[in-house]
Design a protein around this motif. Structure first.
Motif, PDB file in Angstrom:
ATOM      1  N   LEU A   1       0.829  -1.197   0.000  1.00  0.00           N
ATOM      2  CA  LEU A   1       0.000   0.000   0.000  1.00  0.00           C
ATOM      3  C   LEU A   1       0.871   1.256   0.000  1.00  0.00           C
ATOM      4  O   LEU A   1       0.613   2.196  -0.760  1.00  0.00           O
ATOM      5  CB  LEU A   1      -0.926   0.002   1.213  1.00  0.00           C
ATOM      6  CG  LEU A   1      -1.799   1.246   1.390  1.00  0.00           C
ATOM      7  CD1 LEU A   1      -2.772   1.396   0.220  1.00  0.00           C
ATOM      8  CD2 LEU A   1      -2.557   1.181   2.721  1.00  0.00           C
ATOM      9  N   ALA A   2       1.906   1.262   0.828  1.00  0.00           N
ATOM     10  CA  ALA A   2       2.817   2.417   0.868  1.00  0.00           C
ATOM     11  C   ALA A   2       3.447   2.657  -0.498  1.00  0.00           C
ATOM     12  O   ALA A   2       3.561   3.801  -0.957  1.00  0.00           O
ATOM     13  CB  ALA A   2       3.896   2.207   1.930  1.00  0.00           C
ATOM     14  N   ARG A   3       3.831   1.583  -1.147  1.00  0.00           N
ATOM     15  CA  ARG A   3       4.450   1.721  -2.475  1.00  0.00           C
ATOM     16  C   ARG A   3       3.423   2.193  -3.507  1.00  0.00           C
ATOM     17  O   ARG A   3       3.695   3.073  -4.325  1.00  0.00           O
ATOM     18  CB  ARG A   3       5.065   0.384  -2.897  1.00  0.00           C
ATOM     19  CG  ARG A   3       5.809   0.428  -4.229  1.00  0.00           C
ATOM     20  CD  ARG A   3       6.571  -0.858  -4.475  1.00  0.00           C
ATOM     21  NE  ARG A   3       7.664  -1.012  -3.544  1.00  0.00           N
ATOM     22  CZ  ARG A   3       8.889  -0.522  -3.720  1.00  0.00           C
ATOM     23  NH1 ARG A   3       9.174   0.160  -4.814  1.00  0.00           N
ATOM     24  NH2 ARG A   3       9.827  -0.713  -2.839  1.00  0.00           N
ATOM     25  N   ASN A   4       2.219   1.622  -3.464  1.00  0.00           N
ATOM     26  CA  ASN A   4       1.204   1.966  -4.451  1.00  0.00           C
ATOM     27  C   ASN A   4       0.736   3.406  -4.316  1.00  0.00           C
ATOM     28  O   ASN A   4       0.459   4.077  -5.319  1.00  0.00           O
ATOM     29  CB  ASN A   4       0.011   1.018  -4.312  1.00  0.00           C
ATOM     30  CG  ASN A   4      -0.939   1.114  -5.484  1.00  0.00           C
ATOM     31  OD1 ASN A   4      -0.691   0.558  -6.534  1.00  0.00           O
ATOM     32  ND2 ASN A   4      -2.038   1.830  -5.304  1.00  0.00           N
ATOM     33  N   LEU A   5       0.657   3.902  -3.087  1.00  0.00           N
ATOM     34  CA  LEU A   5       0.147   5.249  -2.880  1.00  0.00           C
ATOM     35  C   LEU A   5       1.074   6.330  -3.413  1.00  0.00           C
ATOM     36  O   LEU A   5       0.649   7.485  -3.561  1.00  0.00           O
ATOM     37  CB  LEU A   5      -0.139   5.493  -1.395  1.00  0.00           C
ATOM     38  CG  LEU A   5      -1.339   4.740  -0.816  1.00  0.00           C
ATOM     39  CD1 LEU A   5      -1.608   5.186   0.607  1.00  0.00           C
ATOM     40  CD2 LEU A   5      -2.584   4.912  -1.676  1.00  0.00           C
ATOM     41  N   VAL A   6       2.304   5.972  -3.727  1.00  0.00           N
ATOM     42  CA  VAL A   6       3.196   6.942  -4.376  1.00  0.00           C
ATOM     43  C   VAL A   6       2.537   7.498  -5.638  1.00  0.00           C
ATOM     44  O   VAL A   6       2.642   8.695  -5.944  1.00  0.00           O
ATOM     45  CB  VAL A   6       4.555   6.283  -4.710  1.00  0.00           C
ATOM     46  CG1 VAL A   6       5.398   7.183  -5.605  1.00  0.00           C
ATOM     47  CG2 VAL A   6       5.315   5.961  -3.421  1.00  0.00           C
ATOM     48  N   LEU A   7       1.826   6.633  -6.366  1.00  0.00           N
ATOM     49  CA  LEU A   7       1.141   7.061  -7.581  1.00  0.00           C
ATOM     50  C   LEU A   7      -0.037   7.988  -7.291  1.00  0.00           C
ATOM     51  O   LEU A   7      -0.423   8.790  -8.138  1.00  0.00           O
ATOM     52  CB  LEU A   7       0.632   5.839  -8.345  1.00  0.00           C
ATOM     53  CG  LEU A   7       1.688   4.916  -8.955  1.00  0.00           C
ATOM     54  CD1 LEU A   7       1.020   3.643  -9.456  1.00  0.00           C
ATOM     55  CD2 LEU A   7       2.421   5.613 -10.078  1.00  0.00           C
TER      56      LEU A   7
ATOM     57  N   ARG B   1       4.296  12.301   1.205  1.00  0.00           N
ATOM     58  CA  ARG B   1       5.165  11.126   1.166  1.00  0.00           C
ATOM     59  C   ARG B   1       4.526  10.010   2.001  1.00  0.00           C
ATOM     60  O   ARG B   1       3.825  10.279   2.983  1.00  0.00           O
ATOM     61  CB  ARG B   1       6.548  11.441   1.733  1.00  0.00           C
ATOM     62  CG  ARG B   1       7.312  12.465   0.921  1.00  0.00           C
ATOM     63  CD  ARG B   1       8.729  12.688   1.455  1.00  0.00           C
ATOM     64  NE  ARG B   1       8.731  13.114   2.843  1.00  0.00           N
ATOM     65  CZ  ARG B   1       9.023  12.333   3.881  1.00  0.00           C
ATOM     66  NH1 ARG B   1       9.328  11.059   3.705  1.00  0.00           N
ATOM     67  NH2 ARG B   1       8.996  12.808   5.113  1.00  0.00           N
ATOM     68  N   VAL B   2       4.790   8.766   1.612  1.00  0.00           N
ATOM     69  CA  VAL B   2       4.224   7.633   2.341  1.00  0.00           C
ATOM     70  C   VAL B   2       5.253   6.522   2.409  1.00  0.00           C
ATOM     71  O   VAL B   2       5.797   6.097   1.392  1.00  0.00           O
ATOM     72  CB  VAL B   2       2.895   7.162   1.698  1.00  0.00           C
ATOM     73  CG1 VAL B   2       3.063   6.898   0.207  1.00  0.00           C
ATOM     74  CG2 VAL B   2       2.355   5.929   2.405  1.00  0.00           C
ATOM     75  N   ASN B   3       5.534   6.077   3.617  1.00  0.00           N
ATOM     76  CA  ASN B   3       6.512   5.016   3.846  1.00  0.00           C
ATOM     77  C   ASN B   3       6.005   4.061   4.916  1.00  0.00           C
ATOM     78  O   ASN B   3       4.967   4.302   5.555  1.00  0.00           O
ATOM     79  CB  ASN B   3       7.858   5.615   4.274  1.00  0.00           C
ATOM     80  CG  ASN B   3       8.546   6.377   3.158  1.00  0.00           C
ATOM     81  OD1 ASN B   3       8.968   5.806   2.163  1.00  0.00           O
ATOM     82  ND2 ASN B   3       8.638   7.699   3.305  1.00  0.00           N
TER      83      ASN B   3
ATOM     84  N   GLN C   1       8.779   3.463   0.443  1.00  0.00           N
ATOM     85  CA  GLN C   1       9.788   2.528   0.924  1.00  0.00           C
ATOM     86  C   GLN C   1       9.405   1.939   2.277  1.00  0.00           C
ATOM     87  O   GLN C   1       8.586   2.499   3.012  1.00  0.00           O
ATOM     88  CB  GLN C   1      11.142   3.230   1.043  1.00  0.00           C
ATOM     89  CG  GLN C   1      11.614   3.884  -0.240  1.00  0.00           C
ATOM     90  CD  GLN C   1      11.710   2.904  -1.389  1.00  0.00           C
ATOM     91  OE1 GLN C   1      12.299   1.833  -1.264  1.00  0.00           O
ATOM     92  NE2 GLN C   1      11.133   3.273  -2.527  1.00  0.00           N
ATOM     93  N   THR C   2      10.035   0.804   2.600  1.00  0.00           N
ATOM     94  CA  THR C   2       9.898   0.200   3.920  1.00  0.00           C
ATOM     95  C   THR C   2      11.277   0.097   4.561  1.00  0.00           C
ATOM     96  O   THR C   2      12.203  -0.455   3.962  1.00  0.00           O
ATOM     97  CB  THR C   2       9.275  -1.203   3.838  1.00  0.00           C
ATOM     98  OG1 THR C   2       7.946  -1.104   3.306  1.00  0.00           O
ATOM     99  CG2 THR C   2       9.205  -1.851   5.218  1.00  0.00           C
ATOM    100  N   LEU C   3      11.407   0.632   5.747  1.00  0.00           N
ATOM    101  CA  LEU C   3      12.650   0.564   6.505  1.00  0.00           C
ATOM    102  C   LEU C   3      12.530  -0.553   7.536  1.00  0.00           C
ATOM    103  O   LEU C   3      11.663  -0.502   8.417  1.00  0.00           O
ATOM    104  CB  LEU C   3      12.927   1.902   7.193  1.00  0.00           C
ATOM    105  CG  LEU C   3      14.180   1.983   8.065  1.00  0.00           C
ATOM    106  CD1 LEU C   3      15.432   1.686   7.258  1.00  0.00           C
ATOM    107  CD2 LEU C   3      14.267   3.356   8.724  1.00  0.00           C
ATOM    108  N   VAL C   4      13.376  -1.570   7.409  1.00  0.00           N
ATOM    109  CA  VAL C   4      13.381  -2.690   8.353  1.00  0.00           C
ATOM    110  C   VAL C   4      14.316  -2.353   9.508  1.00  0.00           C
ATOM    111  O   VAL C   4      15.479  -2.009   9.308  1.00  0.00           O
ATOM    112  CB  VAL C   4      13.836  -3.993   7.660  1.00  0.00           C
ATOM    113  CG1 VAL C   4      13.881  -5.143   8.665  1.00  0.00           C
ATOM    114  CG2 VAL C   4      12.901  -4.332   6.504  1.00  0.00           C
ATOM    115  N   VAL C   5      13.797  -2.449  10.725  1.00  0.00           N
ATOM    116  CA  VAL C   5      14.579  -2.138  11.930  1.00  0.00           C
ATOM    117  C   VAL C   5      14.545  -3.379  12.817  1.00  0.00           C
ATOM    118  O   VAL C   5      13.657  -3.546  13.654  1.00  0.00           O
ATOM    119  CB  VAL C   5      14.001  -0.920  12.674  1.00  0.00           C
ATOM    120  CG1 VAL C   5      14.893  -0.542  13.848  1.00  0.00           C
ATOM    121  CG2 VAL C   5      13.833   0.258  11.730  1.00  0.00           C
ATOM    122  N   ASP C   6      15.507  -4.266  12.591  1.00  0.00           N
ATOM    123  CA  ASP C   6      15.422  -5.584  13.242  1.00  0.00           C
ATOM    124  C   ASP C   6      16.751  -6.110  13.756  1.00  0.00           C
ATOM    125  O   ASP C   6      16.865  -7.299  14.067  1.00  0.00           O
ATOM    126  CB  ASP C   6      14.815  -6.602  12.275  1.00  0.00           C
ATOM    127  CG  ASP C   6      15.731  -6.929  11.104  1.00  0.00           C
ATOM    128  OD1 ASP C   6      16.741  -6.216  10.894  1.00  0.00           O
ATOM    129  OD2 ASP C   6      15.446  -7.913  10.394  1.00  0.00           O
TER     130      ASP C   6
END
Length: 259
Positions: A170-176, A184-186, A241-246
């Motif tokens: 969803l975050a990626r698609n909403l860029v459009l 901005r959406v991440n 984008q997705t930021l992985v914090v693991d």
């Protein structure tokens, strides 16, 4: 001669919504936003918890209790967010539920509940916030709370993991859909994190300290600081984008169920 330098607050005069924030990661995100100058609407399903958390954070925080997937609660959140400064700058869809269960036995009512809170709650908060940001013409930042379970298989979390993978798409698609309005959406995908809930298990910290390459599970502040980066001007050219914090867990993915 030493002169005092005023502290620069990244979110001064900005308004933010954070759902599912009565405790844990959401509460820490609220705390960090306020420390950096924001006014925050804190949502939690539990009315008492929301009020207590907001009281702890002080006059820059307003509680709005209720189910974050409920359209009326979403409307109230956006209204409260705009009441601070006349605009909404940040919306963080942090609310979510985890209902464990094996695939063969998983109940439809549990499936529907996880989808409603995790997916519908995120989607429609983003929609309402984006409409407000479009109307005010000043842009803004949306942030979704995903999970490493959206990247790697995790036993008994098939439905939950589905929602987290979907949130990232969803975050990626909403860029459009929203970039043209300066929005901005991440997403952010935490790994094992020490919260009130996870620490109910006395084995949680030693187990995840062993499984995490860095040698410890995350603190809530580790996730909150990453979240603040993504909604700040420091990330002004980052979207979809997705930021992985693991702590490196998804790089090697050792299972907590292995002996």
């Amino acid at each position: 001669m030493c002169t005092h330098q005023p502290t620069y607050m990244k979110f001064k005069d900005q308004s933010a919504i954070v759902t599912g924030a009565g405790k844990g990661i959401g509460l820490e995100i609220c705390r960090e936003l306020i420390r950096e100058g924001a006014r925050v609407v804190l949502n939690d399903l539990d009315e008492k918890l929301a009020a207590e958390a907001a009281g702890e954070l002080g006059p820059s925080c307003t509680p709005v209790a209720g189910d974050a997937s409920n359209p009326e609660i979403i409307r109230q959140l956006v209204h409260a967010g705009t009441s601070f400064t006349g605009r909404l700058d940040i919306a963080i869809a942090n609310a979510g539920i985890t209902l464990f269960g094996g695939f063969m036995e998983y109940k439809r009512e549990d499936f529907n509940q996880v989808m409603e809170v995790n997916l519908a709650g995120t989607f429609f908060l983003a929609q309402a916030a984006a409409r407000q940001m479009k109307q005010q013409g000043s842009g803004g930042a949306l942030l979704f709370m995903s999970s490493v379970t959206g990247h790697q298989a995790h036993k008994n979390l098939g439905a939950y993991g589905m929602t987290k993978a979907a949130i990232e798409l969803l975050a990626r698609n909403l860029v459009l859909e929203v970039s043209g309005y300066g929005i901005r959406v991440n997403a952010i995908a935490p790994g094992a994190t020490k919260t009130e809930r996870t620490l109910e298990d006395p084995d949680y910290t030693p187990l995840w300290s062993r499984l995490t390459p860095i040698g410890r599970p995350a603190e809530t502040s580790d996730i909150a600081r990453a979240a603040l980066f993504l909604v700040s001007e420091d990330a002004r050219h980052i979207t979809g984008q997705t930021l992985v914090v693991d702590g490196g867990w998804t790089a090697v993915s050792p299972s907590p169920y292995e002996k």
